[in-house]
Design a protein around this motif. Structure first.
Motif, PDB file in Angstrom:
ATOM      1  N   GLY A  25       0.812  -1.208   0.000  1.00 38.66           N
ATOM      2  CA  GLY A  25       0.000   0.000   0.000  1.00 38.66           C
ATOM      3  C   GLY A  25       0.849   1.263   0.000  1.00 38.66           C
ATOM      4  N   ALA A  26       1.929   1.239   0.806  1.00 31.10           N
ATOM      5  CA  ALA A  26       2.817   2.404   0.861  1.00 31.10           C
ATOM      6  C   ALA A  26       3.575   2.581  -0.442  1.00 31.10           C
ATOM      7  CB  ALA A  26       3.789   2.251   2.030  1.00 31.10           C
ATOM      8  N   LEU A  27       4.014   1.471  -1.044  1.00 29.85           N
ATOM      9  CA  LEU A  27       4.766   1.541  -2.293  1.00 29.85           C
ATOM     10  C   LEU A  27       3.880   1.944  -3.466  1.00 29.85           C
ATOM     11  CD1 LEU A  27       6.905  -1.696  -1.844  1.00 29.85           C
ATOM     12  CD2 LEU A  27       7.822   0.631  -2.027  1.00 29.85           C
ATOM     13  N   ALA A  81       6.360   0.875  -8.692  1.00 32.68           N
ATOM     14  CA  ALA A  81       7.243   0.931  -7.525  1.00 32.68           C
ATOM     15  C   ALA A  81       7.261  -0.395  -6.774  1.00 32.68           C
ATOM     16  CB  ALA A  81       6.784   2.056  -6.592  1.00 32.68           C
ATOM     17  N   VAL A  82       6.158  -1.147  -6.831  1.00 32.90           N
ATOM     18  CA  VAL A  82       6.091  -2.433  -6.133  1.00 32.90           C
ATOM     19  C   VAL A  82       7.024  -3.441  -6.789  1.00 32.90           C
ATOM     20  CG1 VAL A  82       4.592  -4.365  -5.492  1.00 32.90           C
ATOM     21  CG2 VAL A  82       3.737  -2.008  -5.330  1.00 32.90           C
ATOM     22  N   ARG A 128      13.769  -5.171  -1.548  1.00 33.19           N
ATOM     23  CA  ARG A 128      13.134  -4.455  -0.436  1.00 33.19           C
ATOM     24  C   ARG A 128      11.785  -5.072  -0.070  1.00 33.19           C
ATOM     25  NH1 ARG A 128      11.683   0.455  -2.120  1.00 33.19           N
ATOM     26  NH2 ARG A 128      12.318   0.216  -4.306  1.00 33.19           N
ATOM     27  N   LEU A 129      11.236  -5.861  -0.972  1.00 32.96           N
ATOM     28  CA  LEU A 129       9.982  -6.577  -0.748  1.00 32.96           C
ATOM     29  C   LEU A 129      10.262  -8.050  -1.006  1.00 32.96           C
ATOM     30  CD1 LEU A 129       7.034  -5.694  -0.053  1.00 32.96           C
ATOM     31  CD2 LEU A 129       6.509  -5.920  -2.489  1.00 32.96           C
ATOM     32  N   ASP A 130       9.916  -8.918  -0.046  1.00 34.17           N
ATOM     33  CA  ASP A 130      10.209 -10.349  -0.147  1.00 34.17           C
ATOM     34  C   ASP A 130       9.536 -10.943  -1.382  1.00 34.17           C
ATOM     35  OD1 ASP A 130       9.746 -13.281   0.298  1.00 34.17           O
ATOM     36  OD2 ASP A 130      10.867 -12.866   2.124  1.00 34.17           O
TER      37      ASP A 130
END
Length: 363
Positions: A279-281, A299-300, A308-310
């Protein structure tokens, strides 16, 4: 007897309308192909559902192990007839396995704790665990991850840390039925009158765990195959076992497939931390309606690529989201088809009535 199986003042109040009809409360301890075993004040009875119940029950409306029912008992025959279900506090539901139209299959009812059992061998699969967690959270029970065969694992704490990263909000216990490691901590979770269900695939040691917690052999067990670390089905039906501590433990057959069914809240609980990150990304994505698939400036996706994201959890979340979306589309299609058939039947009936009236007018 029923007080040993979790009967309470709340259930007594719910049962009053059935008591007025001369019915007796009972709890389903075994469910096997339309036949049931009940714990009642008259002792253990074999039971079937009444014809009216069978006619009116939906796919998930039949009694399952753990259910409280209202029944007419025949103690002299050791038998009973089930006429109604009491309201369920919690319910495990999965999509029925196999091809065809999607249907819900109830697995267990009125459960307080869900022991999600995985073996500390080649069968340990975080993605499968996410699926079980989603179903457990959706059911209304508190999930507890139980990692069996700790005596056969070289790095128990590394495996526990890996699982804890996935099982956010659930306790994780590593146990060994062989050495007794971790069993005392797990036993503390089992309080008198409360019910825990064991869920997991074949060969993870559910029946062995039941025997260890009971202090005696209640369930048949079998060794896993060495070449692939998988096991055979040793539990063939769902059975509710009363432990010496007064707690109740429900063993289930190993599940080759655990299809999601109406598990949006369960997915949110399982992936809440990931969804907050996404949600933030998403606010940084180039397009407001970005689907985070292959859109430029996502960005996700960039966060996944940069670590940065698993990535594994991201892919697991996407897979389960797609599965739910596919199920919803299929359900909508089936509902539309049923609606279409209904109106075709109404239209045919109307035309037939108009032809009948026309013939009467001609006469």
């Amino acid at each position: 007897m029923i007080h040993s199986y979790g009967w309470s003042e709340r259930l007594q109040q719910q049962f009053e309308p059935f008591a007025a009809r001369g019915l007796t409360p009972g709890r389903v301890t075994v469910q096997q192909r339309g036949l049931y075993r009940l714990a009642t004040e008259a002792g253990e009875l074999s039971a079937e559902v009444s014809g009216r119940f069978a006619h009116e029950a939906g796919e998930a409306g039949y009694p399952v192990t753990g259910d409280w029912v209202a029944c007419a008992t025949r103690p002299e025959e050791g038998a009973a007839t089930i006429h109604a279900l009491l309201p369920r506090r919690s319910l495990f539901v999965r999509k029925a396995a196999g091809p065809g139209q999607p249907t819900a299959q109830a697995v267990a009812a009125n459960v307080d704790l869900a022991f999600l059992v995985m073996s500390l061998n080649a069968d340990l699969n975080p993605r499968r665990l996410e699926r079980y967690l989603a179903v457990a959270w959706e059911s209304g029970a508190q999930p507890v991850v139980v990692l069996t065969k700790a005596d056969a694992c070289d790095d128990v704490w590394g495996a526990v840390a890996e699982v804890e990263a996935v099982a956010v909000g659930a306790d994780v216990h590593a146990v060994s039925a062989l050495s007794g490691e971790g069993l005392e901590d797990l036993s503390v979770r089992l309080r008198p009158g409360e019910t825990a269900v064991l869920l997991g695939s074949s060969g993870v040691g559910k029946s062995t765990l039941v025997n260890a917690l009971a202090g005696r052999d209640l369930m048949a067990t079998a060794a896993i195959r060495e070449h692939d670390a998988r096991g055979r089905h040793t539990t063939t039906h769902r059975e509710l076992v009363l432990l010496p501590s007064g707690a109740l433990l429900l063993d289930t057959p190993g599940m080759r497939e655990l299809g999601l069914w109406d598990a949006e809240a369960g997915l949110e609980a399982t992936f809440g931390d990931l969804e907050r990150q996404i949600g933030a990304l998403a606010a940084e994505c180039r397009y407001r309606n970005c689907g985070h698939r292959s859109e430029p400036g996502c960005a996700v996706r960039l966060a996944v690529e940069e670590g940065r994201l698993d990535e594994a959890r991201w892919k697991g979340w996407v897979k389960l989201q797609r599965e739910l979306a596919h199920l919803e589309r299929k359900e909508d299609q089936i509902a539309r088809e049923a609606h279409r058939r209904q109106w075709i039947a109404i239209s045919k009936a109307n035309r037939a009535e108009m032809r009948r009236r026309g013939r009467e007018n001609e006469g």
